[in-house]
Structure formats: C-alpha cells, structure tokens
Design an enzyme around this catalytic site. Structure first.
Site, PDB file in Angstrom:
ATOM      1  N   GLU A   8       0.857  -1.188   0.000  1.00 29.69           N
ATOM      2  CA  GLU A   8       0.000   0.000   0.000  1.00 29.69           C
ATOM      3  C   GLU A   8       0.893   1.238   0.000  1.00 29.69           C
ATOM      4  O   GLU A   8       1.879   1.294   0.726  1.00 29.69           O
ATOM      5  CB  GLU A   8      -0.889   0.027   1.249  1.00 29.69           C
ATOM      6  CG  GLU A   8      -1.774   1.276   1.293  1.00 29.69           C
ATOM      7  CD  GLU A   8      -2.515   1.448   2.611  1.00 29.69           C
ATOM      8  OE1 GLU A   8      -3.535   0.787   2.808  1.00 29.69           O
ATOM      9  OE2 GLU A   8      -2.061   2.272   3.435  1.00 29.69           O
ATOM     10  N   HIS A  69      -8.193   2.972  -3.763  1.00 27.84           N
ATOM     11  CA  HIS A  69      -9.099   3.046  -2.612  1.00 27.84           C
ATOM     12  C   HIS A  69     -10.159   4.113  -2.908  1.00 27.84           C
ATOM     13  O   HIS A  69      -9.831   5.173  -3.450  1.00 27.84           O
ATOM     14  CB  HIS A  69      -8.345   3.451  -1.343  1.00 27.84           C
ATOM     15  CG  HIS A  69      -7.343   2.433  -0.870  1.00 27.84           C
ATOM     16  ND1 HIS A  69      -6.961   2.313   0.444  1.00 27.84           N
ATOM     17  CD2 HIS A  69      -6.638   1.486  -1.530  1.00 27.84           C
ATOM     18  CE1 HIS A  69      -6.076   1.346   0.573  1.00 27.84           C
ATOM     19  NE2 HIS A  69      -5.838   0.832  -0.614  1.00 27.84           N
ATOM     20  N   ARG A  99     -16.311   2.930   3.120  1.00 28.93           N
ATOM     21  CA  ARG A  99     -17.137   4.035   3.610  1.00 28.93           C
ATOM     22  C   ARG A  99     -16.235   5.219   3.943  1.00 28.93           C
ATOM     23  O   ARG A  99     -16.484   6.335   3.540  1.00 28.93           O
ATOM     24  CB  ARG A  99     -17.897   3.602   4.878  1.00 28.93           C
ATOM     25  CG  ARG A  99     -18.803   4.695   5.415  1.00 28.93           C
ATOM     26  CD  ARG A  99     -19.191   4.463   6.855  1.00 28.93           C
ATOM     27  NE  ARG A  99     -18.066   4.701   7.760  1.00 28.93           N
ATOM     28  CZ  ARG A  99     -18.132   4.620   9.077  1.00 28.93           C
ATOM     29  NH1 ARG A  99     -19.266   4.269   9.645  1.00 28.93           N
ATOM     30  NH2 ARG A  99     -17.066   4.855   9.828  1.00 28.93           N
ATOM     31  N   GLY A 100     -15.142   4.948   4.666  1.00 29.02           N
ATOM     32  CA  GLY A 100     -14.269   6.018   5.158  1.00 29.02           C
ATOM     33  C   GLY A 100     -14.713   6.439   6.542  1.00 29.02           C
ATOM     34  O   GLY A 100     -15.843   6.155   6.972  1.00 29.02           O
ATOM     35  N   ASP A 101     -13.818   7.108   7.237  1.00 25.56           N
ATOM     36  CA  ASP A 101     -14.142   7.575   8.592  1.00 25.56           C
ATOM     37  C   ASP A 101     -15.107   8.751   8.529  1.00 25.56           C
ATOM     38  O   ASP A 101     -15.033   9.578   7.620  1.00 25.56           O
ATOM     39  CB  ASP A 101     -12.862   8.024   9.321  1.00 25.56           C
ATOM     40  CG  ASP A 101     -12.101   6.835   9.876  1.00 25.56           C
ATOM     41  OD1 ASP A 101     -12.750   5.810  10.197  1.00 25.56           O
ATOM     42  OD2 ASP A 101     -10.869   6.917   9.956  1.00 25.56           O
ATOM     43  N   ALA A 115     -19.974   0.852   3.272  1.00 25.99           N
ATOM     44  CA  ALA A 115     -19.173   0.374   2.141  1.00 25.99           C
ATOM     45  C   ALA A 115     -19.961  -0.622   1.288  1.00 25.99           C
ATOM     46  O   ALA A 115     -19.795  -0.674   0.066  1.00 25.99           O
ATOM     47  CB  ALA A 115     -17.882  -0.266   2.665  1.00 25.99           C
ATOM     48  N   HIS A 140     -14.223  -3.379  13.933  1.00 25.80           N
ATOM     49  CA  HIS A 140     -14.226  -1.960  13.593  1.00 25.80           C
ATOM     50  C   HIS A 140     -14.570  -1.160  14.853  1.00 25.80           C
ATOM     51  O   HIS A 140     -15.482  -1.534  15.605  1.00 25.80           O
ATOM     52  CB  HIS A 140     -15.246  -1.690  12.474  1.00 25.80           C
ATOM     53  CG  HIS A 140     -15.204  -0.270  12.006  1.00 25.80           C
ATOM     54  ND1 HIS A 140     -16.054   0.688  12.494  1.00 25.80           N
ATOM     55  CD2 HIS A 140     -14.377   0.356  11.141  1.00 25.80           C
ATOM     56  CE1 HIS A 140     -15.762   1.854  11.922  1.00 25.80           C
ATOM     57  NE2 HIS A 140     -14.749   1.671  11.096  1.00 25.80           N
ATOM     58  N   LYS A 156     -20.999  -6.932   2.946  1.00 26.20           N
ATOM     59  CA  LYS A 156     -20.059  -6.314   1.999  1.00 26.20           C
ATOM     60  C   LYS A 156     -19.603  -7.338   0.961  1.00 26.20           C
ATOM     61  O   LYS A 156     -19.496  -7.035  -0.222  1.00 26.20           O
ATOM     62  CB  LYS A 156     -18.876  -5.773   2.814  1.00 26.20           C
ATOM     63  CG  LYS A 156     -18.000  -4.827   2.130  1.00 26.20           C
ATOM     64  CD  LYS A 156     -17.344  -3.783   3.028  1.00 26.20           C
ATOM     65  CE  LYS A 156     -16.566  -4.244   4.211  1.00 26.20           C
ATOM     66  NZ  LYS A 156     -15.878  -3.149   4.911  1.00 26.20           N
ATOM     67  N   GLN A 203       5.397   6.912  14.739  1.00 24.28           N
ATOM     68  CA  GLN A 203       4.425   5.949  14.211  1.00 24.28           C
ATOM     69  C   GLN A 203       3.843   5.101  15.361  1.00 24.28           C
ATOM     70  O   GLN A 203       2.640   4.856  15.412  1.00 24.28           O
ATOM     71  CB  GLN A 203       5.203   5.064  13.242  1.00 24.28           C
ATOM     72  CG  GLN A 203       4.417   4.329  12.222  1.00 24.28           C
ATOM     73  CD  GLN A 203       5.336   3.330  11.521  1.00 24.28           C
ATOM     74  OE1 GLN A 203       6.537   3.234  11.795  1.00 24.28           O
ATOM     75  NE2 GLN A 203       4.759   2.591  10.593  1.00 24.28           N
TER      76      GLN A 203
HETATM   77  P1  FAD Z   1     -18.043  -0.140   6.552  1.00 25.36           P
HETATM   78  O1  FAD Z   1     -17.759  -1.479   6.020  1.00 25.36           O
HETATM   79  O2  FAD Z   1     -19.210   0.588   5.986  1.00 25.36           O
HETATM   80  O3  FAD Z   1     -18.225  -0.289   8.141  1.00 25.36           O
HETATM   81  C1  FAD Z   1     -18.263   0.861   8.973  1.00 25.36           C
HETATM   82  C2  FAD Z   1     -19.005   0.520  10.249  1.00 25.36           C
HETATM   83  O4  FAD Z   1     -20.402   0.344   9.969  1.00 25.36           O
HETATM   84  C3  FAD Z   1     -18.551  -0.791  10.911  1.00 25.36           C
HETATM   85  O5  FAD Z   1     -18.640  -0.630  12.295  1.00 25.36           O
HETATM   86  C4  FAD Z   1     -19.567  -1.802  10.421  1.00 25.36           C
HETATM   87  O6  FAD Z   1     -19.723  -2.900  11.326  1.00 25.36           O
HETATM   88  C5  FAD Z   1     -20.828  -0.946  10.325  1.00 25.36           C
HETATM   89  N1  FAD Z   1     -21.753  -1.395   9.274  1.00 25.36           N
HETATM   90  C6  FAD Z   1     -21.428  -1.777   8.024  1.00 25.36           C
HETATM   91  N2  FAD Z   1     -22.535  -2.095   7.324  1.00 25.36           N
HETATM   92  C7  FAD Z   1     -23.582  -1.901   8.160  1.00 25.36           C
HETATM   93  C8  FAD Z   1     -24.998  -2.061   8.034  1.00 25.36           C
HETATM   94  N3  FAD Z   1     -25.556  -2.473   6.892  1.00 25.36           N
HETATM   95  N4  FAD Z   1     -25.775  -1.770   9.127  1.00 25.36           N
HETATM   96  C9  FAD Z   1     -25.236  -1.345  10.302  1.00 25.36           C
HETATM   97  N5  FAD Z   1     -23.899  -1.180  10.473  1.00 25.36           N
HETATM   98  C10 FAD Z   1     -23.101  -1.458   9.413  1.00 25.36           C
HETATM   99  N6  FAD Z   1      -9.895   5.260   4.978  1.00 25.36           N
HETATM  100  C11 FAD Z   1      -9.731   6.290   4.118  1.00 25.36           C
HETATM  101  O7  FAD Z   1     -10.252   7.377   4.349  1.00 25.36           O
HETATM  102  N7  FAD Z   1      -8.983   6.146   2.979  1.00 25.36           N
HETATM  103  C12 FAD Z   1      -8.389   4.971   2.644  1.00 25.36           C
HETATM  104  O8  FAD Z   1      -7.730   4.863   1.621  1.00 25.36           O
HETATM  105  C13 FAD Z   1      -8.542   3.861   3.537  1.00 25.36           C
HETATM  106  N8  FAD Z   1      -8.002   2.658   3.254  1.00 25.36           N
HETATM  107  C14 FAD Z   1      -8.226   1.601   4.109  1.00 25.36           C
HETATM  108  C15 FAD Z   1      -7.701   0.352   3.764  1.00 25.36           C
HETATM  109  C16 FAD Z   1      -7.888  -0.749   4.610  1.00 25.36           C
HETATM  110  C17 FAD Z   1      -7.328  -2.082   4.226  1.00 25.36           C
HETATM  111  C18 FAD Z   1      -8.606  -0.584   5.823  1.00 25.36           C
HETATM  112  C19 FAD Z   1      -8.805  -1.754   6.746  1.00 25.36           C
HETATM  113  C20 FAD Z   1      -9.139   0.656   6.161  1.00 25.36           C
HETATM  114  C21 FAD Z   1      -8.958   1.746   5.308  1.00 25.36           C
HETATM  115  N9  FAD Z   1      -9.495   3.005   5.593  1.00 25.36           N
HETATM  116  C22 FAD Z   1      -9.317   4.060   4.722  1.00 25.36           C
HETATM  117  C23 FAD Z   1     -10.191   3.249   6.871  1.00 25.36           C
HETATM  118  C24 FAD Z   1     -11.716   3.041   6.758  1.00 25.36           C
HETATM  119  O9  FAD Z   1     -12.238   3.929   5.823  1.00 25.36           O
HETATM  120  C25 FAD Z   1     -12.332   3.289   8.136  1.00 25.36           C
HETATM  121  O10 FAD Z   1     -11.967   2.256   9.014  1.00 25.36           O
HETATM  122  C26 FAD Z   1     -13.835   3.511   8.168  1.00 25.36           C
HETATM  123  O11 FAD Z   1     -14.210   3.899   9.490  1.00 25.36           O
HETATM  124  C27 FAD Z   1     -14.671   2.291   7.813  1.00 25.36           C
HETATM  125  O12 FAD Z   1     -14.687   2.082   6.469  1.00 25.36           O
HETATM  126  P2  FAD Z   1     -15.308   0.691   5.911  1.00 25.36           P
HETATM  127  O13 FAD Z   1     -15.269   0.772   4.459  1.00 25.36           O
HETATM  128  O14 FAD Z   1     -14.644  -0.458   6.552  1.00 25.36           O
HETATM  129  O15 FAD Z   1     -16.811   0.848   6.455  1.00 25.36           O
END
Ligand code: FAD
Length: 286
Positions: A8, A69, A99-101, A115, A140, A156, A203
């Site tokens: 990455e 991403h 989804r992102g933070d 997501a 998460h 997902k 870090q």
């Molecule tokens: P989701 O999969 O949508 O999950 C988010 C939360 O919602 C979780 O708690 C999940 O349990 C809950 N949830 C999901 N679906 C539902 C549903 N249907 N109903 C109720 N609750 C639900 N962030 C960036 O900004 N840029 C990046 O490039 C980036 N790269 C990443 C790469 C990796 C490998 C990882 C592990 C993380 C990365 N992140 C990045 C961080 C990530 O965006 C954050 O952790 C964010 O908070 C969650 O994104 P997600 O896509 O996992 O969310």
C-alpha cells in the site's frame, strides 16, 4: 511476481513527499508485488488529482496491477461515477470500496452510508470492476460486537467484494480468530493480512493513540527498550513484522498486504527476509 505479497502507498500532499514517492515506486516494482494499492483521503474530493493519478502511474508506467481506494461517505453517486469513468479510461479495474471515517464537523452525504452500499452500486453500474473491501480483525471501532461486525462484513462480501484486506494487527492469534469467525459466518472471500512494520517512535505513538490495536507484550517491550534509539527501534520493528509474516505465510494466509508508508527500504527489508516463503506459496499453487 511474488504471488501473495502486495503493497500500500499513499498519495503525498507535499512536493517532497511526491518526489519521495516517485523514487519509491520503481523500487517497489523491483520487488515484484502482486499489486500496489493507493489510499485516498476521505472528504477532500480530490480523488482524481491524488489517488487516480498515482494509480495511473503504477498501472500505465510501471505495469503493475493497482487497486484504487475509494471512500465514499462524502461522495455523491455522480462523483463516484466520475471516478469510475476515469479509472475505466485508464484501464484500472480494481477498487477498494470503503465508507471512510466520519470526520468531525463534516456531515456525510447521503448516497453511501456503508461500504456495502458503494460495493453494490459499483457492481450494478460498473460490473467490470473487481471489488475489494476492508476488514477488521480487532473489530471496527464503531462496531458494538464481533458478531455484528462480521455480519456487516458478510453484507459487503455479498454486495460484491471478492477479497478483503485487513486493518493492521500486531498479534497473529487475533487474526486467526477473526478468520475463524469469518469462516463460521460463511465469508469465503480471501482475507489478506495487513501488516505495518512499526519503524519509528512517532508511528508507534500514533498507533497507540489512534487505534485499538492490541499491543502484545513482546511489542511493548521493544517500544519501551528502544523508544529513544531510532536505529534499534527500526531494526526491531522490522524484525517483528518479518516474524509476523513468516508465521502468517506458514499458516497459509491468503496474502500479505504491506503498509509501506511510502518507505521503499521497509519493503526491501521485508522482501529480502521473506521472499523464498512467497516463492514456496507460488510453487504450491502451480
Ligand atoms: P463499513 O464497512 O461501511 O463499516 C463501517 C461501520 O459500519 C462498521 O462498524 C460496520 O460494522 C458498520 N456497518 C457496516 N454495514 C452496516 C450495516 N448495513 N448496518 C449497520 N452497520 C453497518 N480510509 C480512508 O479514508 N482512505 C483509505 O484509503 C482507507 N483505506 C483503508 C484500507 C484498509 C485495508 C482498511 C482496513 C481501512 C482503510 N481506511 C481508509 C479506513 C476506513 O475507511 C475506516 O476504518 C472507516 O471507518 C470504515 O470504512 P469501511 O469501508 O470499513 O466501512
């Protein structure tokens, strides 16, 4: 190509960072990764100038498969369409659907709440895109329970994510327990282990402050003993990551995704110390 090893990188936001990345990428290419993924800052709306640009260089100039991403909580469907069109024109066909933070003081747009919604949208509108998703061996941070988190992860995968890339972890047993939980939930997508070598104090402190990563006794001892000895901390942090990878590959992990932090030497060290293990994996597959 080292099947099972990927990297990455992140698009830098300074000119020094950009020139460092431009010298790092050819060095990463020489290590023959299976793919290089490119992160994307959430909420900035500059996907084209950052992630797409770096991914395009990796794909078109270095000829290495790349994953862009795409965090979508601050994007509309139309903005996602624009990014997909750009990727399509460049011949990039892999996206990490995120989804992102949720950022303080920024209200999410309404098109993509999770997501899985982005994954399903991309699957329906750009079926040629191969989708990956993020996963969290230590749950998460917003999730109430492991069961709920894994159930959401299953959504997902069902929405089209063909492989999963994990958040970093420092305790391999946590990862193996997570793999079991996924298997019980009938999640069959390969789970690629995210490994971040912790090579400096800054870090390490950020890790302690911002994540809920479990810090094993062995890792804490390294931090405590070498926190004011940068060279020793770097060597110990690299050795720790190599040790994790040796164990993971020995346990037939689906892949290792190295968070390089744009530091070619980190990746070079890891590959120099694990290359034959990945070659063995390949020999087994062939
Ligand atoms: P989701 O999969 O949508 O999950 C988010 C939360 O919602 C979780 O708690 C999940 O349990 C809950 N949830 C999901 N679906 C539902 C549903 N249907 N109903 C109720 N609750 C639900 N962030 C960036 O900004 N840029 C990046 O490039 C980036 N790269 C990443 C790469 C990796 C490998 C990882 C592990 C993380 C990365 N992140 C990045 C961080 C990530 O965006 C954050 O952790 C964010 O908070 C969650 O994104 P997600 O896509 O996992 O969310």
């Amino acid at each position: 190509m080292l099947k099972g090893l990927s990297f990455e990188v992140f698009p830098p936001n300074t000119t020094t960072g950009v020139s460092k990345l431009m010298t790092t990428l050819p060095k990463l290419k020489a290590l023959e990764p299976e793919f290089i993924s490119v992160t994307c800052s959430n909420g900035t709306n500059q996907v084209a100038e950052t992630t797409v640009k770096v991914a395009s260089y990796i794909h078109q100039e270095l000829h290495i498969p790349t994953i862009a991403h795409l965090p979508a909580t601050y994007l509309t469907k139309r903005e996602v369409d624009d990014v997909l069109q750009q990727l399509n024109q460049l011949g990039i066909d892999q996206v990490l659907a995120l989804r992102g933070d949720i950022l303080p003081n920024m209200v999410p747009k309404e098109d993509f709440k999770y997501a899985s919604e982005l994954a399903s949208y991309i699957k329906n509108h750009s079926p040629n895109i191969q989708l990956s998703g993020a996963c969290y061996p230590e749950i998460h941070p917003e999730s109430g329970s492991r069961v709920a988190d894994v159930q959401n992860l299953k959504k997902k995968v069902d929405a089209g994510c063909e492989k999963l890339i994990s958040q970093l972890f420092l305790d391999n047993d946590v990862f193996y327990q997570f793999q079991e939980a996924c298997a019980l939930a009938d999640i069959q997508a390969p789970i690629i282990a995210g490994i971040m070598p912790i090579v400096n104090r800054k870090q390490a402190l950020r890790l302690i402050k911002t994540t809920q990563t479990k810090l094993p006794r062995k890792f804490l001892a390294i931090l405590e003993k070498y926190e004011h000895n940068p060279q020793a901390l770097r060597e110990a942090g690299l050795a720790y990551a190599v040790d994790q990878i040796v164990d993971l590959v020995t346990q037939d992990v689906a892949g290792v995704h190295l968070y390089t932090m744009n530091d070619a030497q980190v990746a070079q060290h890891v590959v120099a110390n694990t290359k034959s293990l990945f070659s063995c994996q390949l020999a087994k597959v062939v």
